[in-house]
Every structure is written in C-alpha cells, then in structure tokens.
Design an enzyme around this catalytic site. Structure first.
Site, PDB file in Angstrom:
ATOM      1  N   ASP A  60      39.782  42.712  45.774  1.00  0.00           N
ATOM      2  CA  ASP A  60      41.182  43.144  45.638  1.00  0.00           C
ATOM      3  C   ASP A  60      42.028  42.841  46.868  1.00  0.00           C
ATOM      4  O   ASP A  60      42.979  43.564  47.181  1.00  0.00           O
ATOM      5  CB  ASP A  60      41.254  44.661  45.318  1.00  0.00           C
ATOM      6  CG  ASP A  60      40.499  45.013  44.058  1.00  0.00           C
ATOM      7  OD1 ASP A  60      40.462  44.175  43.139  1.00  0.00           O
ATOM      8  OD2 ASP A  60      39.940  46.120  43.987  1.00  0.00           O
ATOM      9  N   GLU A  61      41.716  41.770  47.551  1.00  0.00           N
ATOM     10  CA  GLU A  61      42.458  41.413  48.769  1.00  0.00           C
ATOM     11  C   GLU A  61      43.807  40.767  48.457  1.00  0.00           C
ATOM     12  O   GLU A  61      44.606  40.523  49.365  1.00  0.00           O
ATOM     13  CB  GLU A  61      41.622  40.446  49.633  1.00  0.00           C
ATOM     14  CG  GLU A  61      40.310  41.010  50.179  1.00  0.00           C
ATOM     15  CD  GLU A  61      39.131  40.775  49.239  1.00  0.00           C
ATOM     16  OE1 GLU A  61      39.368  40.373  48.075  1.00  0.00           O
ATOM     17  OE2 GLU A  61      37.985  41.011  49.661  1.00  0.00           O
ATOM     18  N   LYS A 121      43.706  37.974  46.128  1.00  0.00           N
ATOM     19  CA  LYS A 121      43.313  36.580  45.878  1.00  0.00           C
ATOM     20  C   LYS A 121      44.144  35.955  44.758  1.00  0.00           C
ATOM     21  O   LYS A 121      44.515  34.789  44.831  1.00  0.00           O
ATOM     22  CB  LYS A 121      41.817  36.510  45.512  1.00  0.00           C
ATOM     23  CG  LYS A 121      40.895  37.048  46.592  1.00  0.00           C
ATOM     24  CD  LYS A 121      39.449  37.091  46.142  1.00  0.00           C
ATOM     25  CE  LYS A 121      39.156  38.055  45.019  1.00  0.00           C
ATOM     26  NZ  LYS A 121      39.305  39.494  45.341  1.00  0.00           N
ATOM     27  N   ASN A 160      34.762  41.729  35.456  1.00  0.00           N
ATOM     28  CA  ASN A 160      34.865  42.777  36.479  1.00  0.00           C
ATOM     29  C   ASN A 160      36.041  42.477  37.414  1.00  0.00           C
ATOM     30  O   ASN A 160      36.633  43.368  38.017  1.00  0.00           O
ATOM     31  CB  ASN A 160      33.572  42.908  37.295  1.00  0.00           C
ATOM     32  CG  ASN A 160      33.029  41.591  37.831  1.00  0.00           C
ATOM     33  OD1 ASN A 160      33.490  40.519  37.436  1.00  0.00           O
ATOM     34  ND2 ASN A 160      32.052  41.646  38.710  1.00  0.00           N
ATOM     35  N   GLY A 185      39.794  41.526  38.600  1.00  0.00           N
ATOM     36  CA  GLY A 185      41.155  41.776  38.124  1.00  0.00           C
ATOM     37  C   GLY A 185      42.090  41.142  39.133  1.00  0.00           C
ATOM     38  O   GLY A 185      42.254  41.658  40.234  1.00  0.00           O
ATOM     39  N   HIS A 186      42.632  39.986  38.790  1.00  0.00           N
ATOM     40  CA  HIS A 186      43.482  39.237  39.726  1.00  0.00           C
ATOM     41  C   HIS A 186      44.928  39.309  39.240  1.00  0.00           C
ATOM     42  O   HIS A 186      45.234  38.871  38.127  1.00  0.00           O
ATOM     43  CB  HIS A 186      43.002  37.788  39.838  1.00  0.00           C
ATOM     44  CG  HIS A 186      41.640  37.671  40.452  1.00  0.00           C
ATOM     45  ND1 HIS A 186      41.024  36.477  40.703  1.00  0.00           N
ATOM     46  CD2 HIS A 186      40.773  38.632  40.887  1.00  0.00           C
ATOM     47  CE1 HIS A 186      39.836  36.701  41.251  1.00  0.00           C
ATOM     48  NE2 HIS A 186      39.665  38.002  41.364  1.00  0.00           N
ATOM     49  N   GLN A 199      35.789  39.043  43.421  1.00  0.00           N
ATOM     50  CA  GLN A 199      35.198  40.070  44.293  1.00  0.00           C
ATOM     51  C   GLN A 199      35.401  39.698  45.780  1.00  0.00           C
ATOM     52  O   GLN A 199      36.341  38.972  46.083  1.00  0.00           O
ATOM     53  CB  GLN A 199      33.707  40.298  43.972  1.00  0.00           C
ATOM     54  CG  GLN A 199      33.460  40.981  42.638  1.00  0.00           C
ATOM     55  CD  GLN A 199      33.540  40.051  41.435  1.00  0.00           C
ATOM     56  OE1 GLN A 199      32.900  39.025  41.390  1.00  0.00           O
ATOM     57  NE2 GLN A 199      34.314  40.411  40.437  1.00  0.00           N
ATOM     58  N   THR A 202      42.576  47.112  39.215  1.00  0.00           N
ATOM     59  CA  THR A 202      43.244  46.251  38.232  1.00  0.00           C
ATOM     60  C   THR A 202      42.452  46.225  36.926  1.00  0.00           C
ATOM     61  O   THR A 202      43.009  46.083  35.846  1.00  0.00           O
ATOM     62  CB  THR A 202      43.370  44.823  38.808  1.00  0.00           C
ATOM     63  OG1 THR A 202      43.945  44.919  40.103  1.00  0.00           O
ATOM     64  CG2 THR A 202      44.226  43.922  37.946  1.00  0.00           C
TER      65      THR A 202
HETATM   66  P1  GDP Z   1      42.608  40.405  43.780  1.00  0.00           P
HETATM   67  O1  GDP Z   1      41.551  41.006  42.932  1.00  0.00           O
HETATM   68  O2  GDP Z   1      42.100  39.990  45.125  1.00  0.00           O
HETATM   69  O3  GDP Z   1      43.344  39.294  43.085  1.00  0.00           O
HETATM   70  O4  GDP Z   1      43.669  41.563  44.050  1.00  0.00           O
HETATM   71  P2  GDP Z   1      44.275  42.583  42.952  1.00  0.00           P
HETATM   72  O5  GDP Z   1      45.216  41.838  42.089  1.00  0.00           O
HETATM   73  O6  GDP Z   1      43.191  43.347  42.287  1.00  0.00           O
HETATM   74  O7  GDP Z   1      45.010  43.607  43.895  1.00  0.00           O
HETATM   75  C1  GDP Z   1      46.039  43.230  44.737  1.00  0.00           C
HETATM   76  C2  GDP Z   1      47.291  44.039  44.376  1.00  0.00           C
HETATM   77  O8  GDP Z   1      48.235  43.922  45.423  1.00  0.00           O
HETATM   78  C3  GDP Z   1      48.014  43.528  43.149  1.00  0.00           C
HETATM   79  O9  GDP Z   1      48.649  44.601  42.523  1.00  0.00           O
HETATM   80  C4  GDP Z   1      49.035  42.542  43.707  1.00  0.00           C
HETATM   81  O10 GDP Z   1      50.164  42.378  42.866  1.00  0.00           O
HETATM   82  C5  GDP Z   1      49.415  43.246  44.969  1.00  0.00           C
HETATM   83  N1  GDP Z   1      49.785  42.385  46.111  1.00  0.00           N
HETATM   84  C6  GDP Z   1      49.296  41.181  46.480  1.00  0.00           C
HETATM   85  N2  GDP Z   1      49.817  40.791  47.658  1.00  0.00           N
HETATM   86  C7  GDP Z   1      50.669  41.780  48.040  1.00  0.00           C
HETATM   87  C8  GDP Z   1      51.478  41.984  49.202  1.00  0.00           C
HETATM   88  O11 GDP Z   1      51.520  41.198  50.129  1.00  0.00           O
HETATM   89  N3  GDP Z   1      52.198  43.147  49.247  1.00  0.00           N
HETATM   90  C9  GDP Z   1      52.163  44.075  48.254  1.00  0.00           C
HETATM   91  N4  GDP Z   1      52.896  45.179  48.390  1.00  0.00           N
HETATM   92  N5  GDP Z   1      51.406  43.912  47.153  1.00  0.00           N
HETATM   93  C10 GDP Z   1      50.657  42.785  47.055  1.00  0.00           C
HETATM   94  P1  IMO Z   2      38.254  41.324  42.243  1.00  0.00           P
HETATM   95  O1  IMO Z   2      37.894  39.926  41.841  1.00  0.00           O
HETATM   96  C1  IMO Z   2      36.937  45.214  43.699  1.00  0.00           C
HETATM   97  C2  IMO Z   2      32.920  46.534  42.480  1.00  0.00           C
HETATM   98  C3  IMO Z   2      32.776  47.695  41.516  1.00  0.00           C
HETATM   99  C4  IMO Z   2      31.412  48.250  41.927  1.00  0.00           C
HETATM  100  C5  IMO Z   2      30.624  47.000  42.283  1.00  0.00           C
HETATM  101  C6  IMO Z   2      29.751  46.472  41.156  1.00  0.00           C
HETATM  102  O2  IMO Z   2      39.359  41.895  41.465  1.00  0.00           O
HETATM  103  O3  IMO Z   2      38.426  41.430  43.717  1.00  0.00           O
HETATM  104  P2  IMO Z   2      30.214  45.281  38.834  1.00  0.00           P
HETATM  105  O4  IMO Z   2      31.067  45.691  37.671  1.00  0.00           O
HETATM  106  O5  IMO Z   2      30.564  43.970  39.412  1.00  0.00           O
HETATM  107  O6  IMO Z   2      28.755  45.385  38.522  1.00  0.00           O
HETATM  108  O7  IMO Z   2      30.494  46.413  39.949  1.00  0.00           O
HETATM  109  O8  IMO Z   2      31.600  46.014  42.626  1.00  0.00           O
HETATM  110  N1  IMO Z   2      33.778  45.415  42.012  1.00  0.00           N
HETATM  111  C7  IMO Z   2      34.988  45.134  42.505  1.00  0.00           C
HETATM  112  N2  IMO Z   2      35.744  45.771  43.415  1.00  0.00           N
HETATM  113  N3  IMO Z   2      37.378  44.056  43.160  1.00  0.00           N
HETATM  114  C8  IMO Z   2      36.622  43.385  42.271  1.00  0.00           C
HETATM  115  O9  IMO Z   2      36.963  42.173  41.795  1.00  0.00           O
HETATM  116  C9  IMO Z   2      35.387  43.945  41.871  1.00  0.00           C
HETATM  117  N4  IMO Z   2      34.419  43.565  41.006  1.00  0.00           N
HETATM  118  C10 IMO Z   2      33.451  44.463  41.106  1.00  0.00           C
HETATM  119  O10 IMO Z   2      33.796  48.637  41.679  1.00  0.00           O
HETATM  120  O11 IMO Z   2      31.504  49.035  43.079  1.00  0.00           O
HETATM  121 MG    MG Z   3      41.207  42.747  41.853  1.00  0.00          MG
END
Ligand code: GDP
Ligand code: IMO
Ligand code: MG
Length: 459
Positions: free
Chosen positions: A45-46, A48, A70, A72-73, A254, A329
């Site tokens: 969830d960085e 990406k 698993n 969520g981008h 992840q 996500t």
């Molecule tokens: P991913 O799994 O690495 O793609 O990240 P996620 O989508 O799960 O979580 C990132 C969240 O932060 C999402 O809701 C994005 O829309 C949001 N996001 C991404 N970059 C930024 C940023 O620079 N600032 C803010 N406020 N939100 C961001």
């Molecule tokens: P993205 O791509 C954050 C975590 C789960 C759990 C562990 C194992 O959005 O960054 P799993 O369902 O893979 O067997 O769960 O990994 N986890 C994540 N945490 N972002 C993700 O993906 C994740 N995918 C799995 O919460 O602790």
């Molecule tokens: Mg995510």
C-alpha cells in the site's frame, strides 16, 4: 525533453526516469532494454498503483508479476477512483497490460474488473499468462480455515485464497489458466484436487462445506471460455517487447516486508513481491531488468498482523490514518500507521537492488510537529540496523528516533506540485533529504496527492 503530462501542467522530465544507460550494442545493433521494476519497500500500500499509472504514460506496457486479488492498487484520475486487484495499473493509460505466470488469478475477480472497466468506457488491451495458477472458491474457504487454525500466528490475510493457491502450485496440485481452456484436462486434474481439498476441509478443519466437483469444473470451464481470447505466453510477449526496445514496467504487488522469503515470516504473503519475483513471475532473465525503483510511503502503514516497530497507538497514528485514508483497498480494514522507519526501507534497497526511491503521501504528514524518523533499532542495549530473521528479536526491536521540524497544515499541494521541488517548504525538503541520507538512495519522485498531477519530479 520536457513533457506536458496532464492538461497543461508541466510536470517535468519523466522520460529521464527511463535510463539511456540501457542502450547498448549487441552484434552491431543498438538494443534498448528498459525493463523497470516498481517494488513496494514497506508492508504494501505504498502507492504503487498511482505511481505505475503515472509512469505508464511513457511506457509501452505494464506487467504484474506476483500476488493476486489480495492486492488493491488505487489510481485516481480526474476525481474518479479506480481500484485494481488483478489488472495492472497501466490500463487507464491505454497501454498493453499483462498478467504474468507468477500471479494467481481468480477468474471471477478478473472478469468483474474487466466488466467494470468496460462500463467506464475502457477496453483493456489485456494478456494473461497461460502458466498463471488459478484461485478457486475452495482456496478462499481454506484461507479462512487455515487462518483460524493458526491462531496467534495468523497474518490476518485478505481471505482471497492466496496462500492456499500458492501452496497447491508449489505442491504441484495446482491448476493453471491453460487448464481452464480444456474442459477434459480440467476435469482430470479436478478429480485429484477436489478429493484432496474435501478431505482437508472436512477431516482436518472440521469444515461443513461440500465441494461438488462437476459444478466446479463447469463453472471454471465457463470462466475459461470467457477469458480465452486474453490468454497467451506472456514470457514470449514481454521478451519480444523488450527486444524491440519497448519500455516495460513490472508492477509489484504487496511489499518487501510481506515477501515470502525476505518478509517478516510468517506475517506476510505467499509470493515474491521483491525484484527477483519479476523475473520468475514473468519469465524474463535478470539481464532484461534495467533498474529497480522502490516506492516508499512517507510514513509506515500495515494492514494485518505482525510486528511494526514504529506503530503509533495514539492520536498521531489516528490522525495519519484518517488524513491518509489508511483503510485497506481490498478489505476495508483500518491500516496500522506509524512513523517512517528507515530500517525496512534500507533492507528493501539491499534485497531488491533499488537504485532510486519514489516517496508518496508526503502531504499526509502536514500539520504534525515534530515529525519523527526511526533511524535504527535497539535490542537489549545492542544497535540493530537490519531486519532480523527471527520473529522474537524483531518483536523486541525498539525504534530510535530523530525529530524533524514539521510543516503547516494549510498548504495547497496541487499548487505546490505545479511549482515543482522548489515549491516545497524547507522543512519538507529537509524531511526528504534526510530519508535520502538514511537510505543512501536518491528520491526521484515525490507524490503529494492521489491524482496524477499531484506529483513532483526531483532533479
Ligand atoms: P498500493 O497498493 O501500493 O497501490 O497502494 P493503495 O492504493 O492500496 O493505497 C494507497 C492510497 O493512497 C490510495 O488510496 C491512493 O489513492 C492514495 N495515494 C497515493 N499517493 C498519494 C499521495 O501522495 N497522497 C495522498 N494523500 N494519497 C495518495
Ligand atoms: P498491495 O499490492 C498490504 C497482507 C495481508 C496479510 C498478509 C497475507 O495492495 O500493496 P494474503 O491475503 O496475501 O495471504 O495476506 O499480507 N497483504 C497486504 N497488505 N497491501 C497488500 O497488497 C497486501 N496483500 C496482502 O493483510 O497481513
Ligand atoms: Mg494496496
């Protein structure tokens, strides 16, 4: 060359991120080789998804190499939010998108994502590896049963069947996308797999679920017919693209600390989000990867169980969670939030071979003063600079912080993004530069909001 990225906003030299050093001569012919891996440096969830979408503007295609639904981008374009679990994040840029063999594919999720995109007016140019393994409904049942059985060792999975699907792959019970296209072959393999899974559900876990083999075969053969036109040899296609000089983004799911080998075992996932996973998960050699770029959040977040040394259980943690929208996500669970921790990011730089970082969500830290960064840990009066292999030691790691001056909450980040790096407040620049010092790697892009435009390229 300067680029106009979005509706008249001059953002910067995005092309510079694709290295000219990847030009080299082979048998007298100039060959371009820009294979770029985007990898999460923390616990997922960085941001990406946002970054891959942003960079995909200058790429030819994007390929996912690990994980499944698993992931969520999130990609936000023009105020509209898209959440991708399985389709690569380059899809909104109209680029070719590939799902590599290292991904475990839940056809139900895939088809609903394709359908949702269609409803929004996008026709994905999608390709799925015939070698990718399939996630079945019984994998999700088993995910829940295994989690319950593990008790305090459960990772708090997303319950998307990821662990059970990868277990079958490694144990050589798995069923691949190619098998969905051949009903009789699917039935032959299901004879064994369903019999085994039924025994495990009923006799090991005392589960009540009954699996009907023929029903499963029919349902998944139907999925096969629906996806057949997308199925191909992704390794062949991506190697061909790279050999032609196209730019390919390898989109990690992840993060490094969730990696099955390099993460905080057993509190991680079952695949290799790390850069090596891009090679095995797509079928390209390491020589085809030009660079590895790490995505790091300006603070730490974690969804699920396991030690997070810099976790904040106080109002600051709550503030970050609310301001950063830190809710899963995929599952909607609240994410655990804490200070930026340089130790896992340094570790990620090493295990991935990261040469540059992208820092996201800097805007979320506005209004917090002072800010803290963990530089290293202490365990029983000993300095720890790295991630220990054993869980108990990691649980005992006490973060050592340094404090930095924060910045005001009343900032227009959209305006700052338009102004570029120079428009950042000095305190924000100090924060960024301190992370560069602590990690030893330059930060090339800073994200200050979820939209494409809220992005700064740092020279
Ligand atoms: P991913 O799994 O690495 O793609 O990240 P996620 O989508 O799960 O979580 C990132 C969240 O932060 C999402 O809701 C994005 O829309 C949001 N996001 C991404 N970059 C930024 C940023 O620079 N600032 C803010 N406020 N939100 C961001
Ligand atoms: P993205 O791509 C954050 C975590 C789960 C759990 C562990 C194992 O959005 O960054 P799993 O369902 O893979 O067997 O769960 O990994 N986890 C994540 N945490 N972002 C993700 O993906 C994740 N995918 C799995 O919460 O602790
Ligand atoms: Mg995510």
């Amino acid at each position: 060359m300067e680029r106009q990225i979005c509706s008249g906003i001059k953002l910067a030299k995005i092309k510079d991120l694709f290295p000219s050093s990847s030009l080299f001569r082979s048998r007298g012919v100039v060959v371009k080789m820009p294979g770029i891996v985007i990898v999460g440096t923390q616990w997922g969830d960085e941001g990406k998804g946002k970054i891959v979408d942003y960079l995909a503007k200058e790429a030819d295609c994007v390929v996912r190499y690990n994980g499944g639904s698993n992931a969520g981008h999130t990609v936000v374009v023009g105020g509209k939010t898209f959440k991708f679990h399985i389709i690569p994040s380059g899809v909104l840029q109209g680029k070719r998108v590939y799902i590599g063999n290292g991904v475990v594919v839940d056809p139900e999720v895939l088809l609903s994502e394709i359908e949702n995109l269609r409803k929004e007016g996008f026709k994905p140019d999608l390709y799925i590896s015939d070698r990718a393994h399939v996630v079945f409904a019984f994998h999700k049942i088993l995910d829940g049963l295994e989690e319950r059985f593990k008790g305090s060792l459960s990772a708090g999975t997303t319950l998307r069947g990821i662990g059970p699907a990868y277990s079958d792959k490694v144990a050589r019970f798995g069923i691949r996308v190619a098998d969905l296209l051949d009903e009789s072959e699917l039935r032959r393999k299901m004879d064994v797999l369903v019999a085994l899974k039924q025994k495990v559900i009923s006799q090991v876990y005392n589960g009540k679920e009954t699996l009907e083999k023929e029903e499963i075969v029919k349902k998944y053969a139907e999925f096969g017919r629906k996806i057949t036109n997308y199925v191909c040899d992704v390794s062949f296609a991506i190697n061909e693209a790279l050999d032609k000089g196209e730019t390919v983004i390898f989109e990690g799911a992840q993060g490094t600390l969730l990696d099955i080998d390099h993460g905080i075992y057993p509190f991680g996932t079952s695949s290799n989000p790390t850069a090596g996973g891009a090679c095995t998960g797509v079928g390209v050699g390491p020589t085809k990867i030009s660079k590895v770029v790490g995505v790091a959040k300006a603070y730490t977040s974690r969804v699920g169980a396991g030690p997070v040394p810099t976790e904040l259980m106080d109002k600051v943690g709550e503030r970050i969670r609310i301001k950063g929208g830190e809710y899963g996500t995929t599952t909607g669970r609240p994410r655990r939030c804490g200070w930026f921790d340089a130790v896992p990011v340094r570790y990620s730089i090493r295990v991935n071979g990261i040469s540059e970082l992208i820092l996201t969500k800097l805007d979320v830290l506005s209004g917090i003063n002072p800010l803290k960064i963990c530089t290293h840990y202490m365990v029983k009066n000993k300095v720890v600079n790295d991630i220990p292999a054993d869980l108990k030691t990691y649980e005992e790691c006490k973060p050592v912080y340094e404090e930095l001056e924060g910045w005001t909450d009343s900032l227009d980040w959209h305006q700052i993004a338009m102004g570029g790096y120079e428009a950042l407040l000095p305190q924000a620049k100090t924060y960024i530069e301190r992370i560069e010092e602590l990690t030893g790697v330059p930060i090339k892009i800073i994200s200050v909001g979820p939209e494409r435009e809220d992005t700064i390229i740092k020279d």
